[in-house]
Scaffold this active site. Sequence first.
Site, PDB file in Angstrom:
ATOM      1  N   PRO A   9     -11.010   7.131  -1.846  1.00 19.47           N
ATOM      2  CA  PRO A   9     -10.612   5.788  -2.253  1.00 19.47           C
ATOM      3  C   PRO A   9      -9.444   5.228  -1.455  1.00 19.47           C
ATOM      4  O   PRO A   9      -8.510   5.950  -1.107  1.00 19.47           O
ATOM      5  CB  PRO A   9     -10.200   5.970  -3.723  1.00 19.47           C
ATOM      6  CG  PRO A   9      -9.802   7.402  -3.819  1.00 19.47           C
ATOM      7  CD  PRO A   9     -10.730   8.138  -2.894  1.00 19.47           C
ATOM      8  N   ASN A  10      -9.560   3.955  -1.164  1.00 21.42           N
ATOM      9  CA  ASN A  10      -8.520   3.152  -0.499  1.00 21.42           C
ATOM     10  C   ASN A  10      -8.390   3.441   0.996  1.00 21.42           C
ATOM     11  O   ASN A  10      -7.641   2.750   1.697  1.00 21.42           O
ATOM     12  CB  ASN A  10      -7.146   3.330  -1.188  1.00 21.42           C
ATOM     13  CG  ASN A  10      -7.212   2.992  -2.664  1.00 21.42           C
ATOM     14  OD1 ASN A  10      -7.695   1.927  -3.021  1.00 21.42           O
ATOM     15  ND2 ASN A  10      -6.745   3.879  -3.520  1.00 21.42           N
ATOM     16  N   ARG A  17      -2.888  -0.626   4.907  1.00 21.14           N
ATOM     17  CA  ARG A  17      -2.388  -0.020   3.666  1.00 21.14           C
ATOM     18  C   ARG A  17      -1.125   0.805   3.943  1.00 21.14           C
ATOM     19  O   ARG A  17      -1.183   1.801   4.672  1.00 21.14           O
ATOM     20  CB  ARG A  17      -3.476   0.903   3.124  1.00 21.14           C
ATOM     21  CG  ARG A  17      -3.065   1.699   1.928  1.00 21.14           C
ATOM     22  CD  ARG A  17      -4.062   2.815   1.651  1.00 21.14           C
ATOM     23  NE  ARG A  17      -3.612   3.574   0.515  1.00 21.14           N
ATOM     24  CZ  ARG A  17      -4.023   4.802   0.226  1.00 21.14           C
ATOM     25  NH1 ARG A  17      -4.907   5.400   0.991  1.00 21.14           N
ATOM     26  NH2 ARG A  17      -3.537   5.429  -0.814  1.00 21.14           N
ATOM     27  N   TYR A  22       0.900   5.638   6.258  1.00 20.08           N
ATOM     28  CA  TYR A  22      -0.412   6.047   6.766  1.00 20.08           C
ATOM     29  C   TYR A  22      -0.689   5.591   8.196  1.00 20.08           C
ATOM     30  O   TYR A  22      -1.735   5.938   8.754  1.00 20.08           O
ATOM     31  CB  TYR A  22      -1.507   5.525   5.820  1.00 20.08           C
ATOM     32  CG  TYR A  22      -1.368   6.071   4.413  1.00 20.08           C
ATOM     33  CD1 TYR A  22      -1.450   7.442   4.173  1.00 20.08           C
ATOM     34  CD2 TYR A  22      -1.120   5.222   3.338  1.00 20.08           C
ATOM     35  CE1 TYR A  22      -1.295   7.950   2.892  1.00 20.08           C
ATOM     36  CE2 TYR A  22      -0.974   5.723   2.049  1.00 20.08           C
ATOM     37  CZ  TYR A  22      -1.053   7.087   1.826  1.00 20.08           C
ATOM     38  OH  TYR A  22      -0.893   7.595   0.563  1.00 20.08           O
ATOM     39  N   ASN A  73     -11.042  13.789   3.463  1.00 25.77           N
ATOM     40  CA  ASN A  73      -9.800  13.214   2.961  1.00 25.77           C
ATOM     41  C   ASN A  73     -10.173  12.532   1.658  1.00 25.77           C
ATOM     42  O   ASN A  73     -10.750  11.438   1.665  1.00 25.77           O
ATOM     43  CB  ASN A  73      -9.180  12.218   3.942  1.00 25.77           C
ATOM     44  CG  ASN A  73      -7.826  11.719   3.430  1.00 25.77           C
ATOM     45  OD1 ASN A  73      -7.475  11.936   2.261  1.00 25.77           O
ATOM     46  ND2 ASN A  73      -7.078  11.052   4.289  1.00 25.77           N
ATOM     47  N   ALA A  76      -6.533   9.926  -3.306  1.00 20.96           N
ATOM     48  CA  ALA A  76      -5.901  10.282  -4.585  1.00 20.96           C
ATOM     49  C   ALA A  76      -6.750  11.234  -5.419  1.00 20.96           C
ATOM     50  O   ALA A  76      -6.210  11.928  -6.290  1.00 20.96           O
ATOM     51  CB  ALA A  76      -5.596   9.011  -5.382  1.00 20.96           C
ATOM     52  N   GLU A  97      -9.751  20.196   4.503  1.00 20.47           N
ATOM     53  CA  GLU A  97      -9.084  19.092   3.802  1.00 20.47           C
ATOM     54  C   GLU A  97      -8.119  18.407   4.776  1.00 20.47           C
ATOM     55  O   GLU A  97      -7.348  19.090   5.459  1.00 20.47           O
ATOM     56  CB  GLU A  97      -8.325  19.678   2.606  1.00 20.47           C
ATOM     57  CG  GLU A  97      -7.525  18.673   1.820  1.00 20.47           C
ATOM     58  CD  GLU A  97      -6.804  19.329   0.634  1.00 20.47           C
ATOM     59  OE1 GLU A  97      -7.160  20.468   0.247  1.00 20.47           O
ATOM     60  OE2 GLU A  97      -5.872  18.694   0.126  1.00 20.47           O
ATOM     61  N   HIS A  99      -5.264  15.166   5.387  1.00 18.08           N
ATOM     62  CA  HIS A  99      -4.430  14.074   4.886  1.00 18.08           C
ATOM     63  C   HIS A  99      -3.619  13.520   6.034  1.00 18.08           C
ATOM     64  O   HIS A  99      -3.085  14.294   6.854  1.00 18.08           O
ATOM     65  CB  HIS A  99      -3.473  14.555   3.795  1.00 18.08           C
ATOM     66  CG  HIS A  99      -4.190  15.113   2.608  1.00 18.08           C
ATOM     67  ND1 HIS A  99      -4.810  14.320   1.676  1.00 18.08           N
ATOM     68  CD2 HIS A  99      -4.427  16.390   2.236  1.00 18.08           C
ATOM     69  CE1 HIS A  99      -5.399  15.097   0.782  1.00 18.08           C
ATOM     70  NE2 HIS A  99      -5.185  16.350   1.102  1.00 18.08           N
ATOM     71  N   ARG A 106       5.862  14.762  -0.330  1.00 18.14           N
ATOM     72  CA  ARG A 106       5.877  13.452  -0.996  1.00 18.14           C
ATOM     73  C   ARG A 106       6.195  13.589  -2.493  1.00 18.14           C
ATOM     74  O   ARG A 106       6.790  14.568  -2.911  1.00 18.14           O
ATOM     75  CB  ARG A 106       4.548  12.740  -0.727  1.00 18.14           C
ATOM     76  CG  ARG A 106       4.346  12.451   0.769  1.00 18.14           C
ATOM     77  CD  ARG A 106       3.133  11.594   1.021  1.00 18.14           C
ATOM     78  NE  ARG A 106       3.230  10.315   0.332  1.00 18.14           N
ATOM     79  CZ  ARG A 106       2.209   9.471   0.194  1.00 18.14           C
ATOM     80  NH1 ARG A 106       1.014   9.772   0.689  1.00 18.14           N
ATOM     81  NH2 ARG A 106       2.374   8.312  -0.431  1.00 18.14           N
TER      82      ARG A 106
END
Length: 150
Positions: A9-10, A17, A22, A73, A76, A97, A99, A106
């Site tokens: 998502p996103n 964004r 990012y 990725n 969230a 995975e 990111h 974070r």
Amino acid sequence: MRIAVFNGPNLNLLGVREPEIYGRTTLAEIEARLEEVGAELGVTLLFSQFNDEGRMLDAVHNCRGVVTGALVNAGAWTHTSLALRDAFAAVSLPYVEVHLSNIYAREPERRHSWLAPGAIAIVAGFGADGYELALRGLVRALSRAEPSTP
Ligand code: DQA
């Protein structure tokens, strides 16, 4: 060898964004770079991005017998979805995975990944370059494990 590249998502909004976190590279640019690396490595890439978790679960299920591994990725959903890890396990699909940001540096709610225990490896914090690094690592790991799979 076929590799699926899943974005959650996103991530369709990469580039605009929160660029301070990012970066300014768009998802289309990331995918174009991965295409180049895929051609160099001799692998075929299947790209998808989802803002609906159920659709992403279905897409993982549809990988069964079709792809050898995946880059993920999960955005969230990384921090919320055991179902996603279960989906990869259900179809025995190995994954790395990815990111853009270093989730472990974070906010506390981002420092846990439900996907990590099932992953071959995690690449986090290299921004858009992380996808390329993850693809190279995944292909190397899969080539060692299963030289002649779909
Ligand atoms: C992300 C990190 C997640 O915490 C966040 O929700 C994202 C992007 C990353 O690539 O750094 O959507 O997965």
